[in-house]
Design a protein around this motif. Structure first.
Motif, PDB file in Angstrom:
ATOM      1  N   LEU A 119      24.160 -59.527 -32.713  1.00  0.00           N
ATOM      2  CA  LEU A 119      22.747 -59.641 -33.071  1.00  0.00           C
ATOM      3  C   LEU A 119      22.189 -58.304 -33.555  1.00  0.00           C
ATOM      4  CD1 LEU A 119      20.157 -61.387 -33.147  1.00  0.00           C
ATOM      5  CD2 LEU A 119      19.688 -60.584 -30.817  1.00  0.00           C
ATOM      6  N   HIS A 120      21.471 -58.369 -34.676  1.00  0.00           N
ATOM      7  CA  HIS A 120      20.817 -57.170 -35.203  1.00  0.00           C
ATOM      8  C   HIS A 120      19.304 -57.278 -35.137  1.00  0.00           C
ATOM      9  CE1 HIS A 120      19.145 -54.623 -38.517  1.00  0.00           C
ATOM     10  NE2 HIS A 120      19.906 -53.739 -37.907  1.00  0.00           N
ATOM     11  N   SER A 121      18.744 -58.428 -35.546  1.00  0.00           N
ATOM     12  CA  SER A 121      17.283 -58.538 -35.545  1.00  0.00           C
ATOM     13  C   SER A 121      16.853 -60.002 -35.630  1.00  0.00           C
ATOM     14  CB  SER A 121      16.680 -57.752 -36.719  1.00  0.00           C
ATOM     15  OG  SER A 121      17.131 -58.266 -37.961  1.00  0.00           O
ATOM     16  N   MET A 122      15.578 -60.247 -35.268  1.00  0.00           N
ATOM     17  CA  MET A 122      14.946 -61.551 -35.471  1.00  0.00           C
ATOM     18  C   MET A 122      13.714 -61.316 -36.327  1.00  0.00           C
ATOM     19  SD  MET A 122      13.583 -64.377 -32.740  1.00  0.00           S
ATOM     20  CE  MET A 122      13.042 -66.004 -33.332  1.00  0.00           C
ATOM     21  N   LEU A 123      13.592 -62.061 -37.420  1.00  0.00           N
ATOM     22  CA  LEU A 123      12.561 -61.815 -38.423  1.00  0.00           C
ATOM     23  C   LEU A 123      11.731 -63.074 -38.653  1.00  0.00           C
ATOM     24  CD1 LEU A 123      14.887 -59.983 -40.947  1.00  0.00           C
ATOM     25  CD2 LEU A 123      13.344 -58.901 -39.297  1.00  0.00           C
ATOM     26  N   VAL A 124      10.434 -62.859 -38.882  1.00  0.00           N
ATOM     27  CA  VAL A 124       9.516 -63.950 -39.183  1.00  0.00           C
ATOM     28  C   VAL A 124       8.798 -63.606 -40.491  1.00  0.00           C
ATOM     29  CG1 VAL A 124       7.540 -65.296 -38.418  1.00  0.00           C
ATOM     30  CG2 VAL A 124       9.183 -64.424 -36.727  1.00  0.00           C
ATOM     31  N   TYR A 125       9.007 -64.449 -41.511  1.00  0.00           N
ATOM     32  CA  TYR A 125       8.364 -64.262 -42.804  1.00  0.00           C
ATOM     33  C   TYR A 125       7.245 -65.297 -42.940  1.00  0.00           C
ATOM     34  CZ  TYR A 125      12.347 -61.454 -44.446  1.00  0.00           C
ATOM     35  OH  TYR A 125      13.313 -60.487 -44.604  1.00  0.00           O
ATOM     36  N   GLY A 126       6.007 -64.829 -43.163  1.00  0.00           N
ATOM     37  CA  GLY A 126       4.901 -65.725 -43.443  1.00  0.00           C
ATOM     38  C   GLY A 126       4.645 -65.836 -44.929  1.00  0.00           C
ATOM     39  N   ARG A 127       3.590 -66.505 -45.259  1.00  0.00           N
ATOM     40  CA  ARG A 127       3.264 -66.739 -46.671  1.00  0.00           C
ATOM     41  C   ARG A 127       3.114 -65.404 -47.405  1.00  0.00           C
ATOM     42  NH1 ARG A 127      -1.895 -70.279 -48.991  1.00  0.00           N
ATOM     43  NH2 ARG A 127      -1.399 -69.987 -51.214  1.00  0.00           N
ATOM     44  N   GLY A 128       3.797 -65.274 -48.552  1.00  0.00           N
ATOM     45  CA  GLY A 128       3.720 -64.082 -49.391  1.00  0.00           C
ATOM     46  C   GLY A 128       4.627 -62.954 -48.948  1.00  0.00           C
ATOM     47  N   GLN A 129       5.289 -63.087 -47.795  1.00  0.00           N
ATOM     48  CA  GLN A 129       6.127 -61.993 -47.321  1.00  0.00           C
ATOM     49  C   GLN A 129       7.523 -62.075 -47.933  1.00  0.00           C
ATOM     50  OE1 GLN A 129       5.364 -62.441 -42.949  1.00  0.00           O
ATOM     51  NE2 GLN A 129       4.631 -60.329 -43.124  1.00  0.00           N
ATOM     52  N   PHE A 130       8.203 -60.922 -47.994  1.00  0.00           N
ATOM     53  CA  PHE A 130       9.450 -60.804 -48.772  1.00  0.00           C
ATOM     54  C   PHE A 130      10.203 -59.550 -48.334  1.00  0.00           C
ATOM     55  CE2 PHE A 130       6.179 -58.331 -50.702  1.00  0.00           C
ATOM     56  CZ  PHE A 130       6.807 -57.169 -51.107  1.00  0.00           C
ATOM     57  N   PHE A 131      11.388 -59.371 -48.923  1.00  0.00           N
ATOM     58  CA  PHE A 131      12.156 -58.127 -48.791  1.00  0.00           C
ATOM     59  C   PHE A 131      12.827 -57.901 -50.131  1.00  0.00           C
ATOM     60  CE2 PHE A 131      15.299 -55.738 -45.766  1.00  0.00           C
ATOM     61  CZ  PHE A 131      14.972 -54.551 -46.386  1.00  0.00           C
ATOM     62  N   LEU A 132      12.541 -56.741 -50.763  1.00  0.00           N
ATOM     63  CA  LEU A 132      13.106 -56.431 -52.075  1.00  0.00           C
ATOM     64  C   LEU A 132      14.633 -56.315 -52.013  1.00  0.00           C
ATOM     65  CD1 LEU A 132      10.652 -53.755 -53.542  1.00  0.00           C
ATOM     66  CD2 LEU A 132      10.825 -56.164 -54.133  1.00  0.00           C
ATOM     67  N   PRO A 133      15.304 -56.371 -53.173  1.00  0.00           N
ATOM     68  CA  PRO A 133      16.766 -56.242 -53.177  1.00  0.00           C
ATOM     69  C   PRO A 133      17.222 -54.979 -52.450  1.00  0.00           C
ATOM     70  CG  PRO A 133      15.996 -56.897 -55.346  1.00  0.00           C
ATOM     71  CD  PRO A 133      14.774 -56.608 -54.543  1.00  0.00           C
ATOM     72  N   HIS A 134      18.241 -55.133 -51.616  1.00  0.00           N
ATOM     73  CA  HIS A 134      18.753 -54.016 -50.829  1.00  0.00           C
ATOM     74  C   HIS A 134      20.206 -54.279 -50.476  1.00  0.00           C
ATOM     75  CE1 HIS A 134      17.418 -57.023 -47.941  1.00  0.00           C
ATOM     76  NE2 HIS A 134      18.265 -56.500 -47.072  1.00  0.00           N
ATOM     77  N   GLN A 135      20.813 -53.278 -49.894  1.00  0.00           N
ATOM     78  CA  GLN A 135      22.207 -53.376 -49.482  1.00  0.00           C
ATOM     79  C   GLN A 135      22.305 -52.951 -48.027  1.00  0.00           C
ATOM     80  OE1 GLN A 135      25.046 -51.755 -52.283  1.00  0.00           O
ATOM     81  NE2 GLN A 135      26.370 -51.052 -50.628  1.00  0.00           N
ATOM     82  N   ASP A 136      22.977 -53.760 -47.201  1.00  0.00           N
ATOM     83  CA  ASP A 136      23.059 -53.457 -45.773  1.00  0.00           C
ATOM     84  C   ASP A 136      23.938 -52.239 -45.521  1.00  0.00           C
ATOM     85  OD1 ASP A 136      21.479 -55.586 -45.210  1.00  0.00           O
ATOM     86  OD2 ASP A 136      23.079 -56.915 -44.549  1.00  0.00           O
ATOM     87  N   SER A 137      23.542 -51.449 -44.540  1.00  0.00           N
ATOM     88  CA  SER A 137      24.393 -50.347 -44.096  1.00  0.00           C
ATOM     89  C   SER A 137      25.382 -50.874 -43.066  1.00  0.00           C
ATOM     90  CB  SER A 137      23.543 -49.235 -43.485  1.00  0.00           C
ATOM     91  OG  SER A 137      22.769 -49.731 -42.412  1.00  0.00           O
ATOM     92  N   GLU A 138      26.515 -50.199 -42.970  1.00  0.00           N
ATOM     93  CA  GLU A 138      27.529 -50.599 -42.002  1.00  0.00           C
ATOM     94  C   GLU A 138      27.201 -49.958 -40.660  1.00  0.00           C
ATOM     95  OE1 GLU A 138      31.296 -49.609 -43.668  1.00  0.00           O
ATOM     96  OE2 GLU A 138      31.143 -51.088 -45.266  1.00  0.00           O
ATOM     97  N   LYS A 139      26.753 -50.768 -39.724  1.00  0.00           N
ATOM     98  CA  LYS A 139      26.234 -50.270 -38.455  1.00  0.00           C
ATOM     99  C   LYS A 139      27.279 -50.264 -37.353  1.00  0.00           C
ATOM    100  CE  LYS A 139      21.936 -52.383 -39.987  1.00  0.00           C
ATOM    101  NZ  LYS A 139      22.565 -53.061 -41.137  1.00  0.00           N
ATOM    102  N   HIS A 140      28.513 -50.616 -37.685  1.00  0.00           N
ATOM    103  CA  HIS A 140      29.582 -50.692 -36.697  1.00  0.00           C
ATOM    104  C   HIS A 140      30.893 -50.450 -37.440  1.00  0.00           C
ATOM    105  CE1 HIS A 140      32.308 -52.358 -33.680  1.00  0.00           C
ATOM    106  NE2 HIS A 140      31.302 -52.392 -32.817  1.00  0.00           N
ATOM    107  N   ASN A 141      31.846 -49.776 -36.775  1.00  0.00           N
ATOM    108  CA  ASN A 141      33.127 -49.487 -37.435  1.00  0.00           C
ATOM    109  C   ASN A 141      33.853 -50.747 -37.878  1.00  0.00           C
ATOM    110  OD1 ASN A 141      32.841 -46.756 -37.251  1.00  0.00           O
ATOM    111  ND2 ASN A 141      34.038 -46.543 -35.382  1.00  0.00           N
TER     112      ASN A 141
END
Length: 789
Positions: A119-141
């Motif tokens: 588990l990394h996170s729990m997210l709630v997106y409401g009306r109009g909310q977003f996340f621009l294009p991105h690339q995940d970082s490697e948080k574990h070997n």
């Protein structure tokens, strides 16, 4: 018809055998697969009810994202609510392993490995909310990708879009089922704005247990064909790009893999998708063709002739690079579109591929390297243009060339070379490895073999040392040269180095070599290290001015190690060459017209001079002491600044160098200069004369000089055309004269108004006070020399 070279056959064969694997995969599951409880909310019903959505929003905080080493909150980049991770308790049912196994297979990973969510996170997106294009970082070997579990809820929009280059896939949530979406960590992805309702998602780091690369099968027909192409590649002579030498067989074959990896994440056991299959096939082919294969990480820079498709669009330099930020709260977003649709690519002007490190498949040992790959050694199934650069920079028309777009990519690569040429390949990529190997071979009694290995370095050794200016490499080379006990081989190993790479630890092995070989040999070696042309190239490529001067701190220890015996002449030659270098640099500063830059550079030369005088004092060549003090006997401002800086640096040296005759002579001379300057009458309040620059004799500068030298004239109003005004502006600024120069834009031509500034008096008072303070300091520090000159 175009003749297909063997390396292109390798790429084509791998493409034929390895169908394009999916970058992402998705499946649905019944809601009862997941049991979810949130502290402060209670058990979450699936589908999520509106009342529970409100509680989750109230519990959440604005989600953050990583940008380099920073963690930021910016709703123009990422607008969503994040539920605190420590409030989330979840449990999956027995059906999860089967679902993960299906996702693994769809991603092209073999059955020998399994996927495990963290588990990394729990997210709630409401009306109009977003996340621009991105690339995940490697948080574990062990992290290979990301798993997004979208909870069932009624909403529209909020699509998860995943892709690389132009290949994208779009995933929507479900009103009744869980949606599990897995994708590789190097895939760029975004969450589009939610149009209605709420999108609730759990994100997981997707960890890989076991090995993603299947074991090689040398008996496969494809492996046999690949091995044949490898043999052809390494036997067919080719002419290297920009080389004037004869055509020779390539030293290596570098096959670029498709996925992006970080240095921490690059591993034979965690290759992604089709990369794993290709690596397995090439390893088997390498074994059949008696080749070695290494897994490397490289950087590619391409320069394109290009122009913006919309000149009014804002330009963004590329995605944030967050791959090594382990403390980020999320990932690296783009703030604007940086794909090909913003630029029209025309011709590829230049391309360079450099390998940074590689990993041995047998030992798993990772070795830092620096290796530039020639185009004749390079092949790939996927072109760079089909991928997304991690950075790009546009340069508009500059006069000498057109618009260019620079793009940078990070790509893993498989590096293959014949086993018989393993030493040469590894040595070219890592001089430190080569020196260690030769030294160990010599010290274990195989002197002939060590000398033969050293001889194999000749074609590339100078270039490798130039590209790998590691501080410890020279010391290691000195030890290795001594172990080989051969002047010719020692010269081969040592001649590519530069004086700037000398350190205190080089003294003892250098003295041993001086004792081992004759005086002419060591003198030739030292003069080569101080060669002006080679040194200038080294400075330009690898060092700043301050870094280039740091090595002078080692000169006293070097001379102490060399002093005495047959190496004594080497110590004297070293100080003589070091002084000539320093003296030349100081004289070259006269070309800097701006006093502030010139004097600052001279101050920087003070510590090197102090170190050099310490070395000279220890071995006592009086002729060199006289040369140095004679050079510093002038009373001009530049010389006094240099002398003052050297004396202050001497005070901080171990043993307080003021006791030596060289420093005493310098202190006495500097004291005399100070007394001479202080004996001059101070400037009177009505003397506005300013020394005029003498390097231009045009009519304009003659008029300017007359105004500057006039002690009574403070202001001069001078009608001048624009070109003439520019010349006078440039002269005043270049020499930092205490004169303001403004144009009064009335009449024709406009009038240039020159006015001498009060800083003229302030500067002289400050300089006089500094001289008085220095004379008092000298009288305390060197009382005999200054009080009784």
């Amino acid at each position: 018809m175009k003749n297909i070279v063997p390396r292109e056959c390798v790429a084509a064969l791998l493409d034929r055998e390895c169908a394009d694997p999916k970058l992402s995969a998705s499946t649905e599951a019944e809601p009862d697969l997941l049991n979810l409880e949130i502290l402060g909310v209670g058990a979450v019903r699936l589908p999520v009810t509106p009342s529970q959505v409100r509680k989750l929003r109230n519990l959440g905080t604005p989600a953050r994202f990583g940008r380099g080493t920073e963690t930021l909150t910016d709703i123009s980049v990422r607008d969503t609510w994040e539920v605190p991770k420590d409030t989330v308790a979840l449990r999956f049912g027995d059906g999860l392993p089967a679902l993960l196994d299906a996702l693994r297979a769809e991603l092209g990973l073999p059955s020998s490995c399994t996927l495990r969510p963290e588990l990394h996170s729990m997210l709630v997106y409401g009306r109009g909310q977003f996340f621009l294009p991105h690339q995940d970082s490697e948080k574990h070997n062990a992290m290979i990708g990301t798993l997004v579990v979208t909870l069932p809820s009624r909403h529209t929009g909020g699509e998860l879009v995943i892709g690389r280059g132009e290949a994208t896939a779009e995933y929507r949530g479900s009103a009744s089922n869980l949606v599990l979406t897995a994708f590789y960590a190097d895939c760029r992805h975004e969450v589009r704005p939610v149009k209605s309702g709420h999108r609730i998602a759990l994100t997981f780091n997707l960890l890989l247990d076991g090995a993603s690369t299947p074991p090689p099968d040398p008996s496969a027909a494809t492996v046999t064909e690949l091995a044949r192409h490898l043999r052809e590649h390494f036997s067919a002579p080719v002419r290297r790009i920009f080389s004037r030498g004869p055509a020779t067989p390539p030293s290596r074959l570098v096959y670029l893999l498709d996925h992006e990896y970080t240095e921490r994440g690059l591993s034979w056991a965690r290759l992604k998708g089709g990369d794993a299959t290709k690596a397995s096939l090439l390893r088997a082919a390498a074994e059949t063709a008696d080749c070695r294969v290494m897994l490397a990480l490289g950087e590619i820079q391409e320069t394109w002739d290009a122009y913006p498709t919309d000149e009014e669009d804002d330009w963004y330099d590329g995605p944030y690079d967050d791959e090594d930020n382990e403390n980020d709260d999320d990932d690296d977003p783009d703030t604007a579109d940086d794909t090909d649709c913003s630029y029209q690519l025309n011709d590829l002007v230049e391309s360079a591929t450099r390998l940074a490190h590689w990993t041995d498949p047998d030992t798993g040992y990772t070795e830092q390297i620096t290796l530039e790959v020639d185009e004749t050694e390079l092949c790939a199934g996927t072109t760079n243009s089909a991928l997304t650069p991690y950075e790009q920079q546009y340069e508009g028309f500059m006069g000498n060339y057109g618009n260019t777009l620079d793009r940078w990519y990070r790509r893993a690569a498989l590096v293959l070379f014949p086993a018989a040429r393993e030493f040469a390949n590894r040595a070219e990529s890592s001089p430190a490895w080569a020196l260690t190997h030769i030294d160990e071979r010599a010290r274990t009694g195989d002197l002939a073999g060590a000398q033969a290995d050293a001889a194999d370095l000749a074609p590339f050794w100078a270039a490798s040392i130039s590209e790998n200016p590691q501080p410890e490499a020279l010391v290691r080379a000195l030890h290795t040269a001594h172990a080989l006990d051969d002047p010719t081989t020692a010269n081969l190993l040592l001649s590519p180095f530069r004086a700037e790479q000398l350190s205190a630890s080089a003294g003892t092995p250098l003295a041993c070599l001086a004792e081992q070989h004759d005086a002419d040999w060591i003198a030739t070696l030292l003069r080569g290290w101080f060669s002006s042309d080679a040194t200038r190239a080294f400075e330009y490529a690898h060092t700043s001015c301050s870094q280039e001067l740091e090595w002078y701190a080692a000169v006293p220890d070097l001379c102490t190690a060399l002093h005495g015996g047959t190496a004594d002449g080497a110590a004297q030659l070293l100080t003589d060459l070091a002084w000539k270098r320093l003296h030349s640099r100081a004289d070259g500063l006269s070309a800097l017209a701006a006093p502030s830059r010139r004097l600052a550079a001279l101050i920087e030369l003070g510590a090197p001079l102090a170190f050099l005088l310490t070395a000279v004092e220890a071995q006592g060549p009086e002729n060199l002491t006289r040369q140095i003090t004679r050079r510093l006997s002038s009373s001009d401002e530049d010389t006094t600044v240099w002398a003052r800086s050297a004396l202050h640096a001497a005070e901080a040296l171990p043993g307080h160098g003021r006791g030596g005759s060289a420093f005493a002579a310098l202190a006495a001379d500097y004291g005399g200069q100070l007394r001479e300057r202080l004996a001059r009458p101070a400037r009177t309040e009505d003397d506005w004369s300013i020394a005029a620059p003498a390097d231009c004799t045009c009519e304009l500068c003659e008029v300017l000089s007359a105004f500057l030298l006039d002690p009574f004239r403070r202001v001069y109003e001078w009608p001048l055309a624009e070109r003439s005004r520019r010349h006078i502006h440039a002269r005043i600024d270049k020499y930092e004269l205490p004169v303001s120069h403004q144009t009064r834009r009335q009449g024709r031509p406009y009038t240039l108004v020159l006015a001498k500034q009060n800083t003229l008096f302030h500067s002289e008072r400050t300089a006089r006070a500094q001289d008085e303070a220095d004379l008092r300091w000298l009288a305390v520090t060197w009382p005999d020399e200054v009080t009784h000159p």
